[in-house]
Design a protein around this motif. Structure first.
Motif, PDB file in Angstrom:
ATOM      1  N   CYS A  47       0.824  -1.212   0.000  1.00 48.16           N
ATOM      2  CA  CYS A  47       0.000   0.000   0.000  1.00 48.16           C
ATOM      3  C   CYS A  47       0.856   1.260   0.000  1.00 48.16           C
ATOM      4  O   CYS A  47       0.424   2.313  -0.494  1.00 48.16           O
ATOM      5  CB  CYS A  47      -0.925   0.008   1.210  1.00 48.16           C
ATOM      6  N   TRP A  48       2.068   1.183   0.586  1.00 53.45           N
ATOM      7  CA  TRP A  48       2.931   2.368   0.637  1.00 53.45           C
ATOM      8  C   TRP A  48       3.314   2.856  -0.753  1.00 53.45           C
ATOM      9  O   TRP A  48       3.456   4.056  -0.979  1.00 53.45           O
ATOM     10  CB  TRP A  48       4.190   2.054   1.446  1.00 53.45           C
ATOM     11  N   THR A  49       3.545   1.950  -1.675  1.00 53.72           N
ATOM     12  CA  THR A  49       4.063   2.333  -3.000  1.00 53.72           C
ATOM     13  C   THR A  49       3.021   2.170  -4.094  1.00 53.72           C
ATOM     14  O   THR A  49       3.368   2.189  -5.268  1.00 53.72           O
ATOM     15  CB  THR A  49       5.306   1.487  -3.345  1.00 53.72           C
ATOM     16  N   LEU A  50       1.753   1.997  -3.735  1.00 53.90           N
ATOM     17  CA  LEU A  50       0.726   1.808  -4.757  1.00 53.90           C
ATOM     18  C   LEU A  50       0.663   2.989  -5.713  1.00 53.90           C
ATOM     19  O   LEU A  50       0.642   2.823  -6.937  1.00 53.90           O
ATOM     20  CB  LEU A  50      -0.635   1.596  -4.083  1.00 53.90           C
ATOM     21  N   PHE A  51       0.648   4.213  -5.176  1.00 53.39           N
ATOM     22  CA  PHE A  51       0.505   5.390  -6.027  1.00 53.39           C
ATOM     23  C   PHE A  51       1.786   5.724  -6.784  1.00 53.39           C
ATOM     24  O   PHE A  51       1.753   6.566  -7.682  1.00 53.39           O
ATOM     25  CB  PHE A  51       0.051   6.588  -5.186  1.00 53.39           C
ATOM     26  N   ALA A  52       2.891   5.084  -6.439  1.00 51.46           N
ATOM     27  CA  ALA A  52       4.104   5.270  -7.232  1.00 51.46           C
ATOM     28  C   ALA A  52       3.933   4.697  -8.628  1.00 51.46           C
ATOM     29  O   ALA A  52       4.606   5.132  -9.576  1.00 51.46           O
ATOM     30  CB  ALA A  52       5.297   4.601  -6.543  1.00 51.46           C
ATOM     31  N   GLY A 131      -2.073   4.816   5.012  1.00 52.50           N
ATOM     32  CA  GLY A 131      -1.078   4.949   6.070  1.00 52.50           C
ATOM     33  C   GLY A 131      -1.336   4.051   7.263  1.00 52.50           C
ATOM     34  O   GLY A 131      -0.472   3.925   8.147  1.00 52.50           O
ATOM     35  N   LEU A 132      -2.494   3.389   7.309  1.00 49.27           N
ATOM     36  CA  LEU A 132      -2.751   2.409   8.367  1.00 49.27           C
ATOM     37  C   LEU A 132      -1.766   1.242   8.307  1.00 49.27           C
ATOM     38  O   LEU A 132      -1.688   0.459   9.261  1.00 49.27           O
ATOM     39  CB  LEU A 132      -4.186   1.886   8.252  1.00 49.27           C
ATOM     40  N   ALA A 133      -1.034   1.130   7.219  1.00 47.26           N
ATOM     41  CA  ALA A 133       0.002   0.093   7.133  1.00 47.26           C
ATOM     42  C   ALA A 133       1.044   0.262   8.234  1.00 47.26           C
ATOM     43  O   ALA A 133       1.592  -0.729   8.741  1.00 47.26           O
ATOM     44  CB  ALA A 133       0.675   0.144   5.762  1.00 47.26           C
ATOM     45  N   GLY A 134       1.319   1.495   8.630  1.00 52.30           N
ATOM     46  CA  GLY A 134       2.261   1.722   9.721  1.00 52.30           C
ATOM     47  C   GLY A 134       1.732   1.199  11.046  1.00 52.30           C
ATOM     48  O   GLY A 134       2.487   0.642  11.853  1.00 52.30           O
ATOM     49  N   GLY A 135       0.442   1.364  11.283  1.00 52.84           N
ATOM     50  CA  GLY A 135      -0.157   0.802  12.491  1.00 52.84           C
ATOM     51  C   GLY A 135      -0.113  -0.712  12.495  1.00 52.84           C
ATOM     52  O   GLY A 135       0.101  -1.339  13.546  1.00 52.84           O
TER      53      GLY A 135
END
Length: 431
Positions: A47-52, A131-135
């Motif tokens: 999910c962090w790099t999806l929009f990349a 950003g819930l991936a960080g949680g």
């Protein structure tokens, strides 16, 4: 005369047997817990790099400016850094499993927003939800730690940390899904996978033991405030932040260096990302056997050797001979450069795995909170370094100067860590 055991002794013995059986059941469940947590972190890291990857299409559809596009890329990691510590506190108070389930449900909802959004504001909102991936990372680190013995803590944490490979899979999987369906098929596929993992968590894992968290949470902040923990967190932030910053910067560097499209440069950068992520497993396992300090120092020395080689730009030396000049061209072959990149990724990954084990052992009662601080520090460094990289390139016009900067940073980190380790060994020797 026979001596019968007292009722209090019988109760104490029964409690001891029950506690032993409970521990055995908890450790046996690691075979279920660890694969589920790893699968969840892989999809969360993606999910962090999806929009990349998907963001390139959105950029042309909505005519986004450079600032808007950069904000879209930065939102998932920025929100992850902000949520990491609060999620760790919630995991310490209410249980890691509950926080992980909430994060998975929130990620699925955010992916659904990506599918249905039709404006830039909607996509920004969805990117923040990712950003819930960080949680999930903060709670997941505690979740796997409480299910493993201290003798295997480094290996288990390394396996969980290897889920960061999900951030690199997007470069391969997302273009394939775009070609087969359309870019809208990407968030739909992610929603299905997230809901599947969420269902498996609900069916195969047991609810959190609240009494265990009430007991351990009392000394959580005391563990966080231990004098030897914060320097270790600083070293981890520099090492992990350098790894993440290189992962973001290498596609542009490799494409400019070789004259390739950025997409091919991203594929080549995976030869740095994937070995580095998997090396966390080896680093944690070696730390279990040899000790964390020794593995961290040797891994940093290997990283310094790789950075020293990569720091030298292509150059030509002119040597004045008798009646003529000799030109000596110094250039690292592309194959050798790729090998050194892999060595650098493996060294940094092993150092991250060993250092992560060292920190969690120092603050075992506050694992989720410390995981939040680790993620916050690493993302802060990863946010600052690309800006510094761009400034150095604009000032010196030498692309390999970035490796020179990292070499200086890791030299300081290695010396300070060695001094910290020596002081700790002396303290343990005398006290």
């Amino acid at each position: 005369m026979s001596m019968e055991p007292r009722p209090s002794e019988i109760r104490a013995l029964q409690l001891s047997v029950d506690s032993t059986e409970s521990d055995e059941e908890r450790y046996a469940s690691l075979l279920i817990v660890l694969p589920l947590a790893l699968a969840g972190f892989i999809i969360a890291a993606a999910c962090w790099t999806l929009f990349a990857v998907v963001g390139v299409t959105l950029r042309s559809n909505f005519q986004l400016s450079e600032l808007q596009f950069g904000l879209l890329l930065a939102m998932p990691m920025a929100v992850s850094a902000l949520l990491a510590v609060p999620a760790g506190l919630c995991a310490s108070m209410w249980g890691a499993r509950k926080v992980m389930l909430c994060c998975l449900a929130g990620l699925a909802f955010s992916m659904a927003l990506v599918f249905f959004a039709d404006s830039f504001g909607g996509y920004i909102l969805a990117a923040g939800g990712l950003g819930l991936a960080g949680g999930f990372y903060s709670a997941g680190l505690q979740f796997v730690a409480i299910h493993c013995r201290p003798q295997r803590l480094g290996l288990v944490l390394g396996v969980f940390g290897a889920g960061i490979t999900g951030a690199g899979f997007n470069y391969y999987l997302v273009p394939l899904l775009q070609q087969a369906y359309s870019w809208q098929g990407v968030p739909l596929a992610y929603v299905i996978v997230l809901l599947l993992i969420l269902a498996l968590f609900l069916m195969l894992t047991e609810p959190d033991d609240q009494t265990a968290f009430l007991v351990s949470n009392a000394g959580a902040w005391r563990k966080c405030c231990a004098p030897g923990v914060w320097p270790l967190c600083g070293y981890f932030s520099v090492i992990a932040g350098s790894f993440f910053a290189l992962a973001l910067w290498l596609p542009d560097y490799l494409s400019a260096r070789s004259g390739l499209p950025v997409s091919l440069g991203a594929h080549q950068a995976l030869w740095f990302i994937l070995p580095g992520a998997l090396a966390q497993i080896a680093g944690g396992a070696l730390a279990d056997r040899l000790g964390s300090s020794r593995v961290v120092i040797w891994a940093l020395l290997l990283a310094l050797a790789a950075l020293f080689v990569l720091s030298y730009p292509p150059m030509t030396l002119s040597i004045e001979g008798v009646g003529r000049f000799y030109h000596l061209e110094i250039l690292l072959p592309r194959v050798w450069e790729g090998g050194v990149m892999i060595m650098l990724g493996v060294a940094l990954g092993a150092a991250i795995g060993a250092l992560q084990r060292m920190i969690i052992l120092e603050s075992r009662d506050a694992t989720a909170v410390m995981a939040g601080f680790l993620l916050l520090g690493a993302f802060a460094v990863a946010f600052v370094l690309p800006i510094v990289f761009a400034a150095i390139n604009a000032w010196l016009n030498v692309r390999s100067a970035v490796f020179m900067l990292l070499f200086v940073m890791l030299v300081a980190c290695t010396l300070l860590f060695a001094r910290h380790t020596r002081r700790r060994e002396r303290r343990e020797l005398f006290f």
